[in-house]
Write an enzyme that holds these catalytic residues in place. Sequence first.
Site, PDB file in Angstrom:
ATOM      1  N   LYS A 233       0.765  -0.948   0.246  1.00 17.53           N
ATOM      2  CA  LYS A 233       0.141  -0.094   0.380  1.00 17.53           C
ATOM      3  C   LYS A 233       0.702   1.795   0.025  1.00 17.53           C
ATOM      4  O   LYS A 233       0.916   2.678  -0.494  1.00 17.53           O
ATOM      5  CB  LYS A 233      -1.000  -0.177   1.909  1.00 17.53           C
ATOM      6  CG  LYS A 233      -2.120  -1.370   1.299  1.00 17.53           C
ATOM      7  CD  LYS A 233      -2.510  -1.291   3.085  1.00 17.53           C
ATOM      8  CE  LYS A 233      -2.025  -0.841   4.288  1.00 17.53           C
ATOM      9  NZ  LYS A 233      -1.636  -2.324   4.366  1.00 17.53           N
TER      10      LYS A 233
ATOM     11  N   ARG B 134      -9.323  -0.212   8.901  1.00 20.13           N
ATOM     12  CA  ARG B 134      -9.161  -1.365   9.334  1.00 20.13           C
ATOM     13  C   ARG B 134      -9.951  -2.050   9.505  1.00 20.13           C
ATOM     14  O   ARG B 134      -9.302  -2.945  10.452  1.00 20.13           O
ATOM     15  CB  ARG B 134      -7.790  -1.410   9.930  1.00 20.13           C
ATOM     16  CG  ARG B 134      -6.189  -1.511   9.500  1.00 20.13           C
ATOM     17  CD  ARG B 134      -5.297  -1.148  10.161  1.00 20.13           C
ATOM     18  NE  ARG B 134      -3.626  -1.481   9.493  1.00 20.13           N
ATOM     19  CZ  ARG B 134      -3.046  -0.455   9.630  1.00 20.13           C
ATOM     20  NH1 ARG B 134      -3.087   0.576   9.240  1.00 20.13           N
ATOM     21  NH2 ARG B 134      -1.805  -1.316   9.516  1.00 20.13           N
TER      22      ARG B 134
ATOM     23  N   ARG C  77      11.745  -6.037   5.255  1.00 19.45           N
ATOM     24  CA  ARG C  77      11.678  -4.645   5.194  1.00 19.45           C
ATOM     25  C   ARG C  77      12.675  -3.910   5.705  1.00 19.45           C
ATOM     26  O   ARG C  77      12.772  -4.138   6.650  1.00 19.45           O
ATOM     27  CB  ARG C  77      10.685  -4.521   4.800  1.00 19.45           C
ATOM     28  CG  ARG C  77       9.595  -2.749   5.004  1.00 19.45           C
ATOM     29  CD  ARG C  77       8.830  -2.598   4.527  1.00 19.45           C
ATOM     30  NE  ARG C  77       7.697  -2.517   5.148  1.00 19.45           N
ATOM     31  CZ  ARG C  77       6.821  -1.915   5.635  1.00 19.45           C
ATOM     32  NH1 ARG C  77       5.498  -2.516   4.879  1.00 19.45           N
ATOM     33  NH2 ARG C  77       6.203  -2.571   7.060  1.00 19.45           N
TER      34      ARG C  77
ATOM     35  N   ARG D  28      11.593  -1.409  10.863  1.00 19.56           N
ATOM     36  CA  ARG D  28      10.463  -1.354  11.928  1.00 19.56           C
ATOM     37  C   ARG D  28      10.365  -2.354  13.111  1.00 19.56           C
ATOM     38  O   ARG D  28      10.510  -3.277  12.597  1.00 19.56           O
ATOM     39  CB  ARG D  28       9.397  -1.052  10.790  1.00 19.56           C
ATOM     40  CG  ARG D  28       8.838   0.481  10.858  1.00 19.56           C
ATOM     41  CD  ARG D  28       7.814   0.174   9.232  1.00 19.56           C
ATOM     42  NE  ARG D  28       6.573  -0.533   9.845  1.00 19.56           N
ATOM     43  CZ  ARG D  28       5.286  -0.306   9.050  1.00 19.56           C
ATOM     44  NH1 ARG D  28       5.690   0.343   8.184  1.00 19.56           N
ATOM     45  NH2 ARG D  28       4.330  -0.764  10.112  1.00 19.56           N
TER      46      ARG D  28
ATOM     47  N   ARG E 278       0.646  -8.790  13.699  1.00 23.77           N
ATOM     48  CA  ARG E 278      -0.226  -7.695  12.863  1.00 23.77           C
ATOM     49  C   ARG E 278      -0.716  -8.155  11.571  1.00 23.77           C
ATOM     50  O   ARG E 278      -2.127  -7.888  11.190  1.00 23.77           O
ATOM     51  CB  ARG E 278       0.934  -7.417  12.343  1.00 23.77           C
ATOM     52  CG  ARG E 278       1.569  -6.282  13.397  1.00 23.77           C
ATOM     53  CD  ARG E 278       2.551  -5.605  12.443  1.00 23.77           C
ATOM     54  NE  ARG E 278       2.681  -4.888  11.185  1.00 23.77           N
ATOM     55  CZ  ARG E 278       2.944  -4.411  10.195  1.00 23.77           C
ATOM     56  NH1 ARG E 278       4.549  -4.976  10.160  1.00 23.77           N
ATOM     57  NH2 ARG E 278       3.093  -3.572   9.074  1.00 23.77           N
TER      58      ARG E 278
HETATM   59  P1  AMP Z   1       1.028   0.511   9.178  1.00 21.50           P
HETATM   60  O1  AMP Z   1       2.310   1.146   8.475  1.00 21.50           O
HETATM   61  O2  AMP Z   1       0.247   0.768   7.858  1.00 21.50           O
HETATM   62  O3  AMP Z   1       1.406  -1.101   8.299  1.00 21.50           O
HETATM   63  O4  AMP Z   1       0.893   0.302  10.592  1.00 21.50           O
HETATM   64  C1  AMP Z   1       1.668   0.057  11.580  1.00 21.50           C
HETATM   65  C2  AMP Z   1       0.456   0.180  12.963  1.00 21.50           C
HETATM   66  O5  AMP Z   1      -0.062   1.410  13.481  1.00 21.50           O
HETATM   67  C3  AMP Z   1      -0.554  -1.094  12.877  1.00 21.50           C
HETATM   68  O6  AMP Z   1       0.170  -2.477  12.695  1.00 21.50           O
HETATM   69  C4  AMP Z   1      -1.077  -0.079  14.252  1.00 21.50           C
HETATM   70  O7  AMP Z   1      -0.861  -0.472  15.048  1.00 21.50           O
HETATM   71  C5  AMP Z   1      -1.216   1.003  13.655  1.00 21.50           C
HETATM   72  N1  AMP Z   1      -2.342   1.941  12.703  1.00 21.50           N
HETATM   73  C6  AMP Z   1      -1.839   1.605  11.352  1.00 21.50           C
HETATM   74  N2  AMP Z   1      -3.096   2.552  11.059  1.00 21.50           N
HETATM   75  C7  AMP Z   1      -4.538   2.211  11.669  1.00 21.50           C
HETATM   76  C8  AMP Z   1      -6.061   1.510  11.541  1.00 21.50           C
HETATM   77  N3  AMP Z   1      -6.413   2.076  10.686  1.00 21.50           N
HETATM   78  N4  AMP Z   1      -6.284   1.471  13.059  1.00 21.50           N
HETATM   79  C9  AMP Z   1      -5.345   0.617  14.016  1.00 21.50           C
HETATM   80  N5  AMP Z   1      -4.537   0.745  13.752  1.00 21.50           N
HETATM   81  C10 AMP Z   1      -3.287   0.791  13.230  1.00 21.50           C
END
Ligand code: AMP
Length: 211
Positions: free
Chosen positions: A13, A87, A126, A159, A170
């Site tokens: 994404k 999400r 990554r 990360r 996750r």
């Molecule tokens: P990402 O960078 O999109 O993989 O997001 C990293 C982390 O941020 C996720 O594993 C969640 O802990 C948190 N996060 C990001 N977006 C959301 C969302 N829409 N709802 C809940 N947690 C989120």
Amino acid sequence: MNIILFGAPGAGKGTQSALLVERKGMKQISTGDIFREHIRQETRLGVEAKSFMDAGNLVPDEIVVGMVEDVLKDLGGQSFILDGFPRTVPQAESLEVMLQSNSLKIDKALFLEVPRDVLIARLAGRRVCTGCGATYHTLVKKPAMAGICDLCGANVEQRKDDKEDVVLTRLEAYETSTAPLKAYFTKKGRFVTVSGVGETEDIYKRLIAHI
Ligand code: AMP
């Protein structure tokens, strides 16, 4: 044109959003990036989100929704990509209300479909630039100088939530809370599944065909 780009962690994404920003002038709204910025700046929101993120769990809906609402209010008519939001089904329902009250609409919800073994391989390898956020991979996209970003010279690191045990949490959170959105968006219409496997440019071509 406003879109939701969704898929499991590691579906690509962020990579595809970056191309849409660069080539189509869209604005990327990545809730993960916004949280990481809050954590860097040690804001109250960052402190609230950090423990959930480090453990690989979703941040509670009310925290995320409030944050997105602030961003949507300030768009000024620019086309946007929601990357990593919604999400959960409750987040999707809140989004509908927020869109309506800001006279906005989503034209397409695009789902990047990637098999689980590919997701795990992508996430395990990554690496991310701590300065500009550019992404690398230990096998298929190494920076020219080990650990240093080609673009800005900052350190390239893994990360915390890309470590193996957290990745599994996750993916579980994705299966339990996010995957049900496929049925939700299908019912609403404007839902398209795109294969997220292969070369970045090929995936981009598949996506852009629907935008
Ligand atoms: P990402 O960078 O999109 O993989 O997001 C990293 C982390 O941020 C996720 O594993 C969640 O802990 C948190 N996060 C990001 N977006 C959301 C969302 N829409 N709802 C809940 N947690 C989120």
